[in-house]
Design an enzyme around this catalytic site. Structure first.
Site: not given
Ligand SMILES: Nc1nc2c(ncn2[C@H]2C[C@H](O)[C@@H](COP(=O)(O)OP(=O)(O)OP(=O)(O)O)O2)c(=O)[nH]1
Length: 193
Positions: A69
């Protein structure tokens, strides 16, 4: 080794794990990501990384599960993923010309009660840019799905004045730490397929 599952829906996390080349599959954690509002950012990301990994491990108790996270801390504000372009504009306006910290936690659960976790910080300083340039960056759509509304490996790097720490940590997984956790758990990172 039992199978490795990345408890994530994140394409950025998938891309980082694909680069490592260790066989794995993904599964959505499907958890409620609410945490107490006054929780410090590092505690919040650790809590959610564990919650995501545990949710998938409960379905696959013999597997290794990696959960993660991420939150952005700027001053006293904690930022997640923007809901829309206006929210992304507000986030980037807060970050431009300032220094912010990306907090990312990772939790590795495995058979026999294995539990290892870590939280990594990366400090980033952004150039102050005029409103018109911000609008052109928003036009790229990189803000979608990204905590902080930018992609450090994409056009967002044009905003970046300084970065201190692990760059992959910004993208979603601190790969230096992921490699350490996997090696400590006994993974052969160059196993023959
Ligand atoms: N490609 C890319 N993604 C980024 C960057 N900064 C943040 N992110 C994305 C990575 C994660 O998918 C998201 C952070 O949000 P979370 O930790 O809540 O994850 P998310 O909900 O996307 O996926 P998950 O909880 O792992 O199913 O932001 C960046 O510089 N490049």
């Amino acid at each position: 080794m039992s199978e490795l599952i990345l408890a994530s829906t994140s394409s950025a996390r998938r891309a980082l794990m694909d680069g490592l080349g260790v066989p794995y599959r993904t599964e959505a954690p499907g958890v409620d990501e609410h945490v107490p509002a006054d929780l410090p950012a590092e505690e919040a990301v650790r809590m959610l990384a564990v919650r995501k990994a545990r949710a998938v491990q409960e379905r696959h108790p013999d597997a290794w599960v990696l959960g993660a996270d991420q939150l952005v801390e700027v001053g006293r504000d904690v930022l997640g993923k923007p809901q829309d372009r206006d929210a992304a504009r507000a986030q980037l306006t807060r970050l431009l010309g300032n220094t912010h910290v990306i907090h990312t936690a990772v939790c590795l659960l495995g058979p026999g009660g294995h539990h290892s976790e870590t939280a990594e910080d990366t400090r980033l300083t952004f150039f102050p840019v005029p409103a018109e340039e911000l609008e052109r960056y928003l036009d790229t759509g990189e803000w979608e799905g990204c905590a902080g509304s930018y992609r450090v490996e994409g056009r967002g790097q044009a905003l970046l004045q300084k970065l201190e720490g692990d760059r992959t940590n910004v993208q979603g997984l601190p790969m230096l730490s992921v490699v350490r956790l996997l090696r400590q758990a006994g993974f052969d990172l160059f196993a023959r397929p």
